[in-house]
Design an enzyme around this catalytic site. Structure first.
Site, mmCIF file in Angstrom:
data_model
loop_
_atom_site.group_PDB
_atom_site.id
_atom_site.type_symbol
_atom_site.label_atom_id
_atom_site.label_comp_id
_atom_site.label_asym_id
_atom_site.label_seq_id
_atom_site.Cartn_x
_atom_site.Cartn_y
_atom_site.Cartn_z
ATOM 1 N N HIS A 41 38.655 31.772 -32.279
ATOM 2 C CA HIS A 41 38.184 32.296 -30.998
ATOM 3 C C HIS A 41 39.386 32.411 -30.066
ATOM 4 O O HIS A 41 40.197 31.492 -29.950
ATOM 5 C CB HIS A 41 37.133 31.347 -30.422
ATOM 6 C CG HIS A 41 36.770 31.665 -29.009
ATOM 7 N ND1 HIS A 41 36.478 32.937 -28.584
ATOM 8 C CD2 HIS A 41 36.665 30.859 -27.911
ATOM 9 C CE1 HIS A 41 36.202 32.910 -27.303
ATOM 10 N NE2 HIS A 41 36.308 31.672 -26.862
ATOM 11 N N CYS A 57 30.678 31.435 -26.916
ATOM 12 C CA CYS A 57 31.881 31.877 -27.638
ATOM 13 C C CYS A 57 31.839 31.549 -29.126
ATOM 14 O O CYS A 57 32.646 32.057 -29.901
ATOM 15 C CB CYS A 57 33.139 31.289 -27.006
ATOM 16 S SG CYS A 57 33.274 31.655 -25.259
ATOM 17 N N ASN A 91 39.805 36.347 -23.203
ATOM 18 C CA ASN A 91 38.681 35.708 -23.884
ATOM 19 C C ASN A 91 37.453 36.600 -23.748
ATOM 20 O O ASN A 91 36.891 36.725 -22.663
ATOM 21 C CB ASN A 91 38.437 34.330 -23.255
ATOM 22 C CG ASN A 91 37.279 33.577 -23.885
ATOM 23 O OD1 ASN A 91 36.517 34.139 -24.659
ATOM 24 N ND2 ASN A 91 37.158 32.307 -23.548
HETATM 25 O O1 UT7 Z 1 35.723 29.988 -24.644
HETATM 26 C C1 UT7 Z 1 35.974 28.755 -24.088
HETATM 27 C C2 UT7 Z 1 36.200 29.053 -22.652
HETATM 28 N N1 UT7 Z 1 37.178 28.371 -21.923
HETATM 29 C C3 UT7 Z 1 38.373 27.902 -22.342
HETATM 30 O O2 UT7 Z 1 38.747 27.937 -23.479
HETATM 31 C C4 UT7 Z 1 39.259 27.337 -21.300
HETATM 32 C C5 UT7 Z 1 39.891 26.045 -21.723
HETATM 33 N N2 UT7 Z 1 40.807 25.563 -20.696
HETATM 34 C C6 UT7 Z 1 41.947 26.211 -20.411
HETATM 35 O O3 UT7 Z 1 42.265 27.220 -21.012
HETATM 36 C C7 UT7 Z 1 42.855 25.595 -19.379
HETATM 37 O O4 UT7 Z 1 42.343 24.331 -19.001
HETATM 38 C C8 UT7 Z 1 43.035 26.503 -18.133
HETATM 39 C C9 UT7 Z 1 43.841 27.725 -18.510
HETATM 40 C C10 UT7 Z 1 41.685 26.909 -17.591
HETATM 41 C C11 UT7 Z 1 43.790 25.714 -17.067
HETATM 42 O O5 UT7 Z 1 45.027 25.296 -17.583
HETATM 43 P P1 UT7 Z 1 45.539 23.826 -17.315
HETATM 44 O O6 UT7 Z 1 46.894 23.706 -17.894
HETATM 45 O O7 UT7 Z 1 44.478 22.890 -17.823
HETATM 46 O O8 UT7 Z 1 45.675 23.782 -15.741
HETATM 47 P P2 UT7 Z 1 44.892 22.875 -14.692
HETATM 48 O O9 UT7 Z 1 43.426 23.203 -14.690
HETATM 49 O O10 UT7 Z 1 45.283 21.469 -14.946
HETATM 50 O O11 UT7 Z 1 45.512 23.368 -13.350
HETATM 51 C C12 UT7 Z 1 46.868 23.185 -13.042
HETATM 52 C C13 UT7 Z 1 47.122 23.791 -11.669
HETATM 53 C C14 UT7 Z 1 46.100 23.360 -10.621
HETATM 54 O O12 UT7 Z 1 46.803 23.207 -9.393
HETATM 55 P P3 UT7 Z 1 47.160 21.733 -8.875
HETATM 56 O O13 UT7 Z 1 45.835 21.044 -8.708
HETATM 57 O O14 UT7 Z 1 48.026 21.139 -9.948
HETATM 58 O O15 UT7 Z 1 47.882 22.025 -7.582
HETATM 59 C C15 UT7 Z 1 45.186 24.556 -10.502
HETATM 60 O O16 UT7 Z 1 44.601 24.684 -9.219
HETATM 61 O O17 UT7 Z 1 47.023 25.228 -11.754
HETATM 62 C C16 UT7 Z 1 46.141 25.702 -10.729
HETATM 63 N N3 UT7 Z 1 45.497 26.908 -11.193
HETATM 64 C C17 UT7 Z 1 46.053 28.129 -11.087
HETATM 65 N N4 UT7 Z 1 47.231 28.532 -10.549
HETATM 66 C C18 UT7 Z 1 47.505 29.847 -10.611
HETATM 67 C C19 UT7 Z 1 44.301 27.031 -11.830
HETATM 68 N N5 UT7 Z 1 44.073 28.329 -12.109
HETATM 69 C C20 UT7 Z 1 45.140 29.022 -11.663
HETATM 70 C C21 UT7 Z 1 45.495 30.389 -11.680
HETATM 71 N N6 UT7 Z 1 46.683 30.752 -11.145
HETATM 72 N N7 UT7 Z 1 44.702 31.342 -12.216
#
Ligand code: UT7
Length: 319
Positions: free
Chosen positions: A245, A112, A275
């Site tokens: 980005h 990225c 993204n």
């Molecule tokens: O180019 C660089 C590429 N990547 C990035 O920039 C990604 C960087 N990271 C992020 O954008 C965020 O960390 C995410 C959007 C991927 C995740 O957001 P978060 O606020 O960090 O959520 P989390 O990973 O802490 O997950 C919270 C909850 C979890 O459930 P539990 O364990 O609390 O029950 C996940 O299983 O949300 C759940 N979850 C979802 N729920 C619905 C994870 N993905 C999803 C989804 N829909 N798509």
């Protein structure tokens, strides 16, 4: 001698996939995706579309805007993690599709952060006089390396391409660039598979520790922008447009806050494009150029971060 951005272009595949459509096949919702990432939809390439097809359409727009004939293109650098094939490079394939020949053409693999890397390399080659002009492209078809059953990754990415043309200039243009990498973070965002003996060995899908990536991105994006401003001896307040980005609106907002820039000075396309990895910065830049926000004399700060980890920034004075 400097290089200036003489034209921009972009291309998005016709098919739009909304969050609601995704929620029909994976356990997610429009509300979750929009609240956690700012994404509402993404474009997804057709089966017969290639990364070089998207790159070609974006390049044609950028070349038309710059008034440069395709046959006169010298250097071509394509930033991509999803090349048409292992080799030759997507840049060589693009060169042939454009009807250009003879100039150097190669791909940059910095995920990225790829577009910022490619821009910095091309700027250096134009400034040194090694090439007459440069076509710099970010192009991706991430939909092909996503596990569409993994809600943690498949909701985040989209396909597309953006391009810029660099021409030599006496002043202004690319004022400063900074590039960084730290391979110790190689496992937090990766596609670990490789081709061995005629088959894929290891997973061919994107794997990500989202929380780790989030924290790292917020820190290094602002640091890279600050280092680039210091090199150009300009304060953050001189930035007219922040073009980060487009990974996650929360990461982008946090970056703008750390630079003390108001949100209205940040270009946002993550809601419509998701993204698109190396394509996200030139796609966002092209939007802001074509809708008249970016004008002559404006300072544009591009900052990218991606797998590797790689990160960097480029500061451009428009016009
Ligand atoms: O180019 C660089 C590429 N990547 C990035 O920039 C990604 C960087 N990271 C992020 O954008 C965020 O960390 C995410 C959007 C991927 C995740 O957001 P978060 O606020 O960090 O959520 P989390 O990973 O802490 O997950 C919270 C909850 C979890 O459930 P539990 O364990 O609390 O029950 C996940 O299983 O949300 C759940 N979850 C979802 N729920 C619905 C994870 N993905 C999803 C989804 N829909 N798509």
């Amino acid at each position: 001698m400097r290089s200036r951005v003489a034209g921009t272009g972009s291309c998005l595949p016709a098919r739009v996939v909304t969050n609601d459509e995704l929620a029909r096949s994976v356990d997610t919702s429009d509300a979750w995706i929009a609240a956690r990432t700012g994404i509402r939809q993404r474009h997804v390439a057709a089966d017969d579309e290639t990364t070089s097809d998207l790159a070609l359409a974006a390049s044609r727009e950028a070349l038309a805007a710059a008034g440069l004939a395709s046959s006169d293109v010298d250097l071509i650098v394509v930033a991509t993690t999803t090349p048409d094939m292992i080799f030759p490079s997507t840049a060589c394939i693009l060169q042939a599709k454009l009807g250009a020949r003879g100039g150097p053409a190669f791909d940059v693999q910095a995920v990225c952060a790829g577009f910022v890397y490619a821009l910095a390399i091309a700027d250096g080659m134009v400034r040194s006089g090694a090439v007459r002009n440069a076509l710099v492209v970010g192009a991706e078809i991430y939909s092909r390396i996503l596990d569409w059953r993994d809600r943690g990754t498949c909701v985040l990415f989209g396909d597309g391409a953006g391009a810029v043309v660099l021409l030599p200039a006496q002043e202004g243009g690319v004022l400063a660039t900074k590039l960084y990498a730290d391979g110790h973070h190689k496992d937090i965002l990766c596609v670990p598979g490789s081709v061995r003996s005629g088959a894929v060995s290891g997973s061919p899908f994107v794997h990500m520790d989202g929380g780790h990536v989030f924290k790292f991105a917020v820190k290094v994006l602002a640091d890279a922008a600050e280092a680039t401003l210091a090199e150009a001896t300009l304060p953050a307040s001189a930035v007219d447009w922040l073009v980060p980005h487009q990974a996650n609106l929360r990461i982008m907002d946090a970056t703008a806050r750390r630079l003390h820039l108001p949100p209205e000075r940040m270009v946002v396309t993550v809601d419509r494009h998701a993204n698109t990895s190396a394509a996200s910065i030139p796609l966002a830049l092209d939007c802001a150029v074509r809708d008249g926000r970016v004008r002559a004399g404006h300072h544009v700060m591009m900052v990218g971060v991606g797998g590797g980890f790689t990160w960097g920034a480029a500061l451009v004075r428009w016009g």
